[in-house]
Design a protein around this motif. Structure first.
Motif, PDB file in Angstrom:
ATOM      1  N   UNK A 212      45.192  34.039  41.624  1.00 17.53           N
ATOM      2  CA  UNK A 212      46.299  35.150  41.527  1.00 17.53           C
ATOM      3  C   UNK A 212      45.121  35.766  40.049  1.00 17.53           C
ATOM      4  N   UNK A 213      45.112  35.016  39.412  1.00 19.03           N
ATOM      5  CA  UNK A 213      44.429  35.486  37.874  1.00 19.03           C
ATOM      6  C   UNK A 213      44.249  36.993  37.862  1.00 19.03           C
ATOM      7  N   UNK A 214      43.028  36.608  38.699  1.00 12.62           N
ATOM      8  CA  UNK A 214      42.614  38.116  38.730  1.00 12.62           C
ATOM      9  C   UNK A 214      42.486  39.159  39.272  1.00 12.62           C
ATOM     10  N   UNK A 224      37.558  46.734  42.048  1.00  8.28           N
ATOM     11  CA  UNK A 224      36.871  45.539  41.400  1.00  8.28           C
ATOM     12  C   UNK A 224      35.871  44.666  42.101  1.00  8.28           C
ATOM     13  N   UNK A 225      34.703  44.517  42.118  1.00 10.11           N
ATOM     14  CA  UNK A 225      33.562  43.307  42.196  1.00 10.11           C
ATOM     15  C   UNK A 225      33.316  42.624  42.028  1.00 10.11           C
ATOM     16  N   UNK A 226      33.290  41.296  42.164  1.00 11.93           N
ATOM     17  CA  UNK A 226      32.425  40.231  41.079  1.00 11.93           C
ATOM     18  C   UNK A 226      32.457  38.864  41.684  1.00 11.93           C
ATOM     19  N   UNK A 258      44.053  46.860  48.744  1.00 16.27           N
ATOM     20  CA  UNK A 258      43.878  45.313  49.527  1.00 16.27           C
ATOM     21  C   UNK A 258      42.425  45.306  48.717  1.00 16.27           C
ATOM     22  N   UNK A 259      42.459  43.612  48.971  1.00 10.11           N
ATOM     23  CA  UNK A 259      41.418  42.290  48.199  1.00 10.11           C
ATOM     24  C   UNK A 259      40.329  41.423  49.094  1.00 10.11           C
TER      25      UNK A 259
END
Length: 614
Positions: A212-214, A224-226, A258-259
């Motif tokens: 949730x934080x990310x 993002x890609x981590x 989307x994630x």
């Protein structure tokens, strides 16, 4: 419509795509039956839902086609809208509003149809445009069909990639609702019906807070890609917990994001790593034991004379120098040769051994260099020699002093030129062989007596190693005997044997004319006849000591320094501990093996600083 204005409009229409195939006279007729109208900025021309009866050509200005606030497109001068109203009276599908003051030509359906009926040129022109548009539409449809097939193939590949992945793949939206999972994810989540469920419900509190934080911190970033910075604990629907490492990525456009969460179960890897570490530690411990006992080559070396030999092995092994090993029969010259090969850069290639004294003189040349079929009586087939088998590796020529004098020039040629001719062949064969020779003879004396070629002796004696006799190695004989006793006991299914103090004294004082080979034979015999775990050498060695004493002068006993005695005692205690698996007291403990009280042994262990390996 005034003639001048009509002519200008007619000329303008020749550049409008819908009328490019219509003749100028027919366009003049169209202008006569049509009218122009001007609309101010933001004025509505058409409203969605109105019944259509006319098409419009923009002569000047700019309009937008829209539905409420949603804009489909903008149209400018030379473009048309409302064409379908020429052939039916369906309601308008969108609204059209001016963006600026706009002048349009309004073509009424009734007049358009009348021109189609009465003006052949007009009908042919309009028909040509429609046919052209139809052909373009066919091409577009073909491209769309091709694109659809390509999309289907790409989708199939992507589905295969996602569904075939061993890692769990979970895709969710901005509201953390799951929109896609692969079979591995369903297995991890223990649920085949997770779509539209909140992904955070499948994590423990810490993992849910992390995800949730990310997501919250990356709202302003398009992508993002981590790697996830900590292990994610997944709790399945059946309450099965798994620990996972993974990555998270983000994709999307505008406000739709989307994630993708990819998780890999770390438990199997951790178990495998722990097993590997355990085996590595065990292997390291065993190697240290072997190293302590054998210096890594099967050579037990506590005495300085043998440590010097090991040092020479280390110095010469990595080179390609020819080595000549000298020592009495049974001292372990072959063991030294194997140690040199094992530590050399040729260790992954063969070590070929040949005993020059064990092969008849008339056959040794064939053994070394090979022969062709029919080269001599009995040569029914061609045969490779030992030198060819040892190519890129090492050849060990044991008892080199027994090699026939007439064959020595051929060996010298191999050493100097790296080539030879097989028996019965005129073909020269090149080889890359490292040569190690061994002998119990004094080759230098042999050379002076004409029994050995002097030039060959010097070529072999590049790096000499002298292996000491067993009688010159002090307490090594005790260590070697104990190790041999352990090996033979295990081989014969007997309990480990123990050397008594009397046995140790006998071993050290005996002359050992047969060196290690003789010791091996005697220990094997002693193990065979032993009883009650006691290795009694007194019934085997005494007579030989007496006979040897009569035949030779007494050998002075070696005097040990306090430091040497202490080291010997420490080594003996360690061996007893290892043999009893570090059990100190009890029937099978080290104290019982050493015949001393357990308290005494404990004190000695503490005094010597002996620690059990982890």
């Amino acid at each position: 419509m005034p003639d001048t204005f009509k002519n200008n409009v007619s000329e303008f229409l020749t550049g409008v795509p819908f009328f490019t195939e219509v003749s100028r006279p027919s366009l003049d007729n169209l202008c006569k039956s049509s009218k122009t109208e001007t609309y101010l900025k933001n004025e509505s021309i058409l409203t969605k839902g109105d019944v259509g009866d006319s098409m419009y050509v923009i002569l000047e200005g700019h309009v937008k086609v829209h539905e409420g606030s949603h804009i489909y497109c903008f149209l400018k001068a030379g473009e048309c809208f409302g064409e379908y109203a020429l052939i039916d009276d369906q309601r308008r599908s969108a609204s059209v509003t001016t963006v600026e003051k706009t002048n349009v030509l309004i073509i009424d359906r009734k007049n358009f149809v009348n021109l189609i009926k009465t003006d052949t040129g007009f009908a042919n022109g309009i028909l040509s445009v429609l046919i052209k548009r139809h052909r373009e539409l066919d091409i577009i449809q073909e491209r769309l069909a091709s694109s659809k097939k390509a999309i289907e193939i790409a989708h199939s590949k992507m589905s295969g990639l996602i569904n075939g992945a061993m890692d769990a793949i979970i895709m969710f939206n901005q509201n953390f609702k799951i929109i896609l999972t692969n079979p591995s994810a369903n297995k991890m989540l223990e649920n085949d019906d997770v779509l539209q469920r909140n992904v955070l419900f499948f994590f423990d509190d810490d993992s849910a807070d992390l995800i949730e934080t990310i997501v919250s911190n990356e709202i302003d970033n398009n992508t993002i890609n981590q790697f996830l910075p900590q292990i994610i604990k997944v709790i399945g629907s059946n309450n099965t917990e798994t620990l996972n490492e993974g990555t998270i990525s983000k994709y999307g456009v505008e406000n739709e994001y989307y994630y993708t969460l990819i998780l890999r179960n770390t438990e199997d890897r951790i178990r495998a790593e722990n097993k590997i570490n355990q085996l590595t530690n065990q292997t390291q411990y065993l190697e240290e034991e072997i190293q302590e006992l054998t210096s890594g080559y099967g050579i037990i070396a506590e005495d300085q004379s043998m440590k010097t030999v090991l040092n020479l092995i280390h110095q010469v092994a990595k080179t390609n120098a020819t080595v000549l090993i000298h020592g009495e029969t049974g001292t372990g010259k072959e063991l030294v040769a194997r140690a040199i090969h094992k530590e050399s850069d040729r260790s992954d290639k063969p070590l070929i051994k040949i005993n020059c004294g064990a092969i008849p003189a008339n056959l040794i040349e064939s053994e070394l260099f090979g022969h062709e079929k029919g080269a001599f009586t009995g040569a029914t087939a061609s045969r490779k020699g030992r030198f060819l088998l040892a190519d890129k590796g090492t050849i060990f020529l044991d008892e080199i002093g027994e090699m026939p004098l007439e064959l020595q020039p051929k060996l010298l040629r191999v050493i100097q030129e790296g080539e030879f001719d097989p028996v019965g062949s005129s073909e020269t064969i090149k080889v890359d062989v490292r040569i190690i020779a061994a002998t119990h003879r004094n080759l230098k004396t042999f050379a002076k007596e004409g029994k050995f070629r002097e030039d060959l002796y010097y070529r072999l004696n590049v790096f000499p190693i002298e292996v000491p006799a067993l009688r010159s190695r002090g307490a090594d004989v005790v260590l070697i005997a104990q190790e041999m006793a352990n090996q033979f006991s295990k081989k014969m299914g007997k309990l480990p044997m123990t050397l008594s103090e009397a046995d140790r004294s006998l071993l050290i004082n005996y002359n050992w004319p047969g060196n290690v080979r003789e010791l091996q034979n005697l220990i094997e015999r002693a193990v065979i006849v032993s009883k009650n775990k006691i290795l009694n050498l007194q019934s085997i060695i005494p007579l030989q000591i007496q006979e040897d004493t009569k035949a030779t002068k007494p050998i002075a006993d070696k005097i040990y320094t306090a430091e040497e005695l202490s080291a010997l005692e420490k080594s003996n205690i360690i061996k007893a501990l290892k043999q009893t698996r570090w059990k100190i007291s009890g029937e099978n403990g080290a104290a019982s093996l050493l015949k001393i009280p357990p308290t005494t042994l404990a004190s000695k262990i503490k005094a010597f600083g002996i620690e059990r390996p982890v």
